[in-house]
Design an enzyme around this catalytic site. Structure first.
Site, mmCIF file in Angstrom:
data_model
loop_
_atom_site.group_PDB
_atom_site.id
_atom_site.type_symbol
_atom_site.label_atom_id
_atom_site.label_comp_id
_atom_site.label_asym_id
_atom_site.label_seq_id
_atom_site.Cartn_x
_atom_site.Cartn_y
_atom_site.Cartn_z
ATOM 1 N N ASN A 47 0.814 -1.210 0.000
ATOM 2 C CA ASN A 47 0.000 0.000 0.000
ATOM 3 C C ASN A 47 0.854 1.269 0.000
ATOM 4 O OD1 ASN A 47 -2.439 -1.417 0.097
ATOM 5 N ND2 ASN A 47 -2.376 -1.555 2.326
ATOM 6 N N HIS A 133 -14.746 -0.829 5.700
ATOM 7 C CA HIS A 133 -13.667 -1.602 6.306
ATOM 8 C C HIS A 133 -14.118 -2.278 7.594
ATOM 9 C CE1 HIS A 133 -9.712 -2.282 8.284
ATOM 10 N NE2 HIS A 133 -9.310 -2.475 7.033
ATOM 11 N N GLU A 175 -16.160 5.038 2.827
ATOM 12 C CA GLU A 175 -14.739 5.223 2.558
ATOM 13 C C GLU A 175 -14.567 6.109 1.331
ATOM 14 O OE1 GLU A 175 -12.180 1.765 2.783
ATOM 15 O OE2 GLU A 175 -13.791 0.596 3.707
ATOM 16 N N SER A 179 -10.948 -0.559 -0.081
ATOM 17 C CA SER A 179 -9.678 -1.281 -0.054
ATOM 18 C C SER A 179 -9.680 -2.584 -0.827
ATOM 19 C CB SER A 179 -9.267 -1.558 1.395
ATOM 20 O OG SER A 179 -10.246 -2.339 2.056
ATOM 21 N N ASP A 204 -13.610 7.458 5.840
ATOM 22 C CA ASP A 204 -12.285 6.872 6.021
ATOM 23 C C ASP A 204 -11.588 6.947 4.667
ATOM 24 O OD1 ASP A 204 -10.040 5.299 6.275
ATOM 25 O OD2 ASP A 204 -11.105 3.473 6.842
ATOM 26 N N HIS A 207 -7.101 5.119 1.599
ATOM 27 C CA HIS A 207 -6.477 4.824 0.308
ATOM 28 C C HIS A 207 -6.556 5.984 -0.679
ATOM 29 C CE1 HIS A 207 -5.906 0.583 1.367
ATOM 30 N NE2 HIS A 207 -7.059 0.707 2.000
ATOM 31 N N LYS A 236 -0.343 4.031 4.252
ATOM 32 C CA LYS A 236 -0.441 3.823 2.807
ATOM 33 C C LYS A 236 0.457 4.833 2.093
ATOM 34 C CE LYS A 236 -4.008 1.289 4.238
ATOM 35 N NZ LYS A 236 -4.343 1.102 5.675
#
Length: 383
Positions: A47, A133, A175, A179, A204, A207, A236
């Site tokens: 990541n 997540h 998110e 992910s 969140d 990423h 990440k």
């Protein structure tokens, strides 16, 4: 059934469905390559999207911070663990992302758990994207608030959920970039529905931060959204570890007074905060790195378009290749390893049954010839 029998039964069931997980000892690794068992592999499971884990400025930050403040924080931030380096990083993050305050956590998992654990009360409700997540869904399921999931990236389904009456407050959870599927949330539409219901939005952006948006400010900035609660993580694109919650001043003060995750955890090392400040500077000036990452993503997607497995609709660094059965995903991962490419197979319960996949991650550190090796190995496996 005894404790031992229960454990043995669980382990046997995990083996029976080809879901057994194991850790491999890594001898040495960079963002681009790793070595395990004496063999070198091209690394497509990291990541570390911008390649900052081994960036000289980030490493120097760790070293300088350790020389200045030692290897650890020594205590909770509420005792003696809150150093000037922490305060400086929080201020820089808040200014960069346009919030009153930032609060540091030891991990993204801890930050997500802390937010939901503290805010949810008995008459409240939490509406979470069904693919959120595990840290978010686990916390929500243990909260006294009522948890309801809405269909993945479906603002209309969220609106239906929001239309139901609620005695307390509403927290919507999603998110920025997911992910396991690598797709982006329609944050503007989600935010609009949340605002109309007078709720709060938690995003969140583990990423997305560092990778998308002006100066790498992330998914929310890119889509013109400012959620009440924004979690950004540093494991990440920042290439380090830890996380921060961005929020207004009253919310930050409330967390400092009542969040058990903050009060009773040893603070991150001050040296880590210095390394993160260095990483932040690289990210702010990292347009060339982000451009290289986008070139690598496009290169891979063009070469993978004719593969027999489903290449999921992702424009992010996460490029999942949907295989289906656990055994098939593991076999394909093994085949790639034999060709010198390290690609992890992701299986249930991390993803739904029947959707085992290879989670291919690309970085700015990869070279075109690295991606060509991976594509060749995939096409050979398909043939």
């Amino acid at each position: 059934m005894s404790w031992q029998q229960r454990l043995q039964q669980g382990l046997a069931q995990r083996r029976a469905v080809d879901g057994w997980r194991q850790r491999r000892v890594i001898d040495q690794q960079s963002t681009r390559t790793l070595q395990s068992g004496g063999r070198r592999y091209l690394h497509f499971s990291s990541n570390d999207y911008l390649g900052l884990t081994r960036h000289p400025a980030v490493i120097a930050g760790w070293q300088q911070g350790a020389a200045l403040a030692g290897a650890g924080a020594g205590a909770s931030g509420h005792v003696t663990g809150y150093h000037q380096q922490h305060a400086d990083l929080e201020a820089q993050l808040a200014d960069w992302l346009g919030y009153d305050r930032a609060l540091l956590f030891i991990s993204g998992f801890a930050a997500n758990q802390a937010v939901i654990h503290l805010l949810g009360e008995k008459n409240d409700r939490i509406l979470a994207d069904k693919l959120s997540h595990a840290s978010l869904l686990d916390a929500a399921s243990h909260s006294p608030a009522q948890l309801r999931r809405f269909s993945h990236n479906d603002p209309e389904n969220l609106a239906l959920r929001l239309a139901s009456p609620c005695e307390g407050e509403t927290l919507v959870v999603t998110e920025g970039i997911f992910s396991m599927d690598g797709d982006s949330a329609p944050l503007a539409a989600v935010a609009q529905q949340t605002q109309q219901a007078h709720g709060w939005l938690l995003v969140d952006d583990a990423h997305g931060i560092g990778v998308v948006g002006d100066q790498g400010r992330g998914s929310c900035w890119q889509q013109g959204v400012k959620p009440e609660l924004l979690v950004v993580t540093f494991g990440k694109a920042f290439g380090v570890s830890g996380a921060a919650l961005l929020c207004d001043a009253d919310t930050a003060d409330y967390f400092l007074q009542f969040s058990r995750h903050l009060i009773y955890s040893t603070a991150m090392p001050a040296a880590q905060a210095v390394a993160l400040q260095a990483a932040l500077k690289v990210i702010q000036q990292g347009d060339a790195l982000r451009q290289q990452l986008q070139h690598n993503i496009q290169h891979f997607r063009c070469g993978a378009a004719s593969l027999p497995w489903q290449l999921m609709n992702s424009t992010s660094a996460i490029q999942p290749l949907l295989v289906g059965e656990n055994s098939d995903a593991m076999a394909l991962s093994t085949r790639l390893a034999e060709a010198g490419c390290w690609v992890s197979a992701i299986r249930p319960p991390t993803v739904p049954p029947g959707t085992a996949r290879l989670r291919i991650t690309l970085t700015a550190a990869h070279r075109p010839e690295d991606i060509d090796v991976l594509l060749e190995a995939l096409h050979d496996a398909a043939g």
